[in-house]
Design a protein around this motif. Structure first.
Motif: not given
Lengths: 271, 370
Positions: A209-217
């Motif tokens: 799972y890739v997270l960016r700024d608190g969201r799964v992208v």
């Protein structure tokens, strides 16, 4: 020990006015090794905290084999879920063996002593992280890498069916990084692990799972997730991705000097 | 493996991990036995030494006689019997109980706030207890005698402990400096209020006696008042020993303790109440006596390691012995004048505190001594 099913359902976490994690869905099936990657401050640690019951979600749920993790007694959850957290230990004089023995606590009643079985579990946990030779050393004199292996042994002594680890390969030299991830791979327990190194994550994890700024992208098998476009978007770097001829895993090579977008956008926002 | 090559002895020593375990356990048992014997010796000394010296053999004669053993060799005077049994014995017992209790409280507090400098006196908890007790005296609430004094001291201790903890905690992690500074700040305010109460009280004749009590002392104790500290200490030992494993978990950090099944918030709140109870009752009986709770845990950890299942009983025995001797010194060094025992414990404890601070500073940079 068979793996437990973990499912994170629309979890949102905040600290004051700050959103740490927003509406994250994540699953880890029995026996799966699931990796959590993303830049610093992307919310990996916060999400893990919600899973191991330290940071209460503002909305959404964390389910462990279908049961709401936040509705279970702490002790009961600790017999299923063990965690290796990034919290420094205090400087009290405990031997390594005693530190690992703490992992037996959720299985103990108020006045239970340590049995021969407990000692055996502690030693085999130490053995499986190749740290049996450290058993009688003082914990606070260990190197960073030695400590990390001992803390993993402590989690294993809990005999968990779900193991959550926050960057367990930090401070480890490469040999021990491979050792630790190999150990996680060999367990029958379900594993959710935050990792920094994309190549290690690609090699050892079933899904990412890739997270960016608190969201799964992005999420899925490493070969599908790790694309040039995603790395440019999430990390702001140009990279080349090839399937390694011997491991068969995607291999990321970063190409320095060609930032694809200003790094400030990566969000130095949280933890 | 870097570890293996650096520490060859550790590798070979742990080849047989089962037998490796034994020496430590044996040294724990040995330590307990030695301390137990020392405690008996210390109590004998406490009964023997004073303005009237009673030979140890005679002390034992008087004590065993009082316990119902037939002593045909009973050749001591009634006055001596009174000195040993009615004056010194309750005092020695209170000293032992206070020392043991304070050591237990210090040990548990250090784990609960995860700080090696924690101690009821330094954190202002004893001052809170003193203020509670003084308020009861000044306002003349003598409904249940010693019990009302102890209840008020307990309440004062509890409120102070939560205030100090909350203050030190605000802004996240508890640092040593924040903890000790907030303890000192609360202690100053509470002591000031207490002095104000005493000085403006219309019970001027009592004020002097109370002021002496606020320095910590074991004098003037009677058998009839010993049951309360005894009960509090017994309760404390039982509950804390039963929860030694949870105290150990706190050493791993709050988050880690949670993941190992400890409800940290609830455990800390409950244990704070218990520690305040012990502190309150002991302060009501003996006044605020400092540094015993700081020194004992650190000293015994050098011998038995950091596991609370071993530290708690060892520290309790050590505290009992220490305070008995401190009290013997308090009533002999300047005889016939008596020095408050709290003054003597501070004389030992202050330098100890400074040494601890220096040690921790060294640890911050490199590998410190144990």
């Amino acid at each position: 020990m068979t793996g437990t099913e973990l499912s994170v359902e629309g979890v949102t976490l905040t600290a004051g006015a700050q959103r740490l994690v927003e509406d994250v869905f994540l699953t880890a099936g029995p026996g799966e090794v699931v990796g959590l990657v993303g830049p610093n401050g992307s919310g990996k640690s916060s999400l893990l905290r919600a899973v191991y019951r330290v940071l209460r979600p503002d909305s959404g749920a964390v389910r462990v084999d279908g049961a709401d993790a936040w509705g279970l007694p702490v002790r009961k959850l600790a017999r299923t879920l063990a965690a290796v957290v990034q919290d420094s230990a205090a400087d009290f004089d405990l031997a390594v063996r005693e530190v690992v023995a703490m992992g037996r606590s959720p299985h103990k009643r108020l006045l239970d002593g340590d049995t021969a079985e407990d000692r055996h579990i502690v030693e085999s946990a130490l053995d499986s992280v190749h740290a049996l030779d450290l058993a009688d050393r003082p914990f606070d004199r260990l190197s960073g890498g030695e400590r990390q292996r001992v803390l993993i042994a402590r989690a294993l002594a809990q005999q968990p069916t779900l193991l959550v680890l926050d960057e367990p390969t930090n401070h480890l030299d490469i040999r021990h990084q491979l050792d630790v991830l190999g150990i996680l791979r060999s367990l029958s327990a379900t594993v959710l692990v935050a990792l920094h190194d994309l190549n290690l994550a690609a090699y050892y994890c079933d899904r990412l799972y890739v997270l960016r700024d608190g969201r799964v992208v992005s999420s899925g098998p490493p070969a599908e997730v790790l694309t040039r476009g995603l790395l440019a978007e999430v990390y702001g770097v140009d990279a080349e991705i090839a399937v390694h001829p011997r491991t068969g895993a995607p291999q990321v090579t970063f190409l320095p000097g060609t930032p694809t977008r200003p790094l400030t956008g990566a969000g130095p926002s949280a933890t | 493996m870097t570890a293996g090559t650096q520490d060859a002895p550790a590798v070979s020593a742990s080849r047989n991990p089962v037998t490796e375990r034994e020496p430590r356990r044996r040294s724990f048992v040995t330590t307990l036995v030695v301390l137990g014997l020392l405690l008996v010796v210390s109590m004998t000394a406490g009964l023997a030494i004073g303005s009237v010296r009673v030979p140890p053999a005679q002390v034992w004669g008087i004590v065993t006689h009082a316990l119902g053993v037939d002593r045909p060799d009973a050749d001591w005077s009634g006055a001596r019997e009174t000195i040993v049994l009615d004056v010194r014995a309750p005092r020695v017992l209170l000293g032992a109980m206070t020392g043991a209790g304070l050591a237990l409280v210090g040990t548990a507090l250090q784990a609960l706030v995860r700080n090696p400098l924690a101690e009821p006196y330094l954190l202002g908890v004893s001052s809170g207890a003193s203020l509670g007790a003084v308020a009861v005296i000044v306002f003349g609430v003598t409904l249940f005698g010693q019990v009302s004094l102890s209840v008020a001291a307990f309440a004062g201790a509890l409120v102070t402990l939560f205030l100090v903890y909350t203050t030190a905690r605000s802004g996240g992690r508890i640092t040593s400096s924040r903890l000790v500074l907030s303890g000192v700040a609360y202690a100053s305010v509470l002591t000031a209020v207490m002095n104000l109460l005493l000085l403006t009280s219309d019970r001027g004749n009592e004020a002097r006696a109370v002021l002496a009590w606020t320095l910590g002392g074991l004098g003037g104790v009677r058998w009839s008042t010993l049951w309360l500290p005894g009960a509090a200490l017994l309760l404390g030992i039982c509950v804390l020993l039963a929860q030694a494993r949870s105290l150990n978990l706190l050493l791993a950090g709050e988050e880690a303790a949670t993941t190992m099944g400890l409800n940290v918030g609830r455990f800390r709140a409950r244990t704070f109440v218990l520690l305040s109870l012990i502190t309150g009752v002991l302060v009501a009986a003996a006044g605020p006596i400092g540094f015993v709770g700081l020194m004992m845990p650190h000293i015994v950890r050098l011998f038995v390691g950091g596991d609370h299942r071993r530290v708690l009983p060892t520290a309790a025995l050590g505290g009992a012995i220490f305070l008995i001797w401190a009290d013997i010194a308090a009533r002999t060094v300047a005889a016939p004048m008596e020095i408050p025992v709290g003054v003597l414990t501070a004389l030992c404890g202050g330098p100890f505190f400074l040494w601890l601070m220096r040690r921790d500073a060294r640890r911050g940079t490199g590998r410190g001594v144990v």
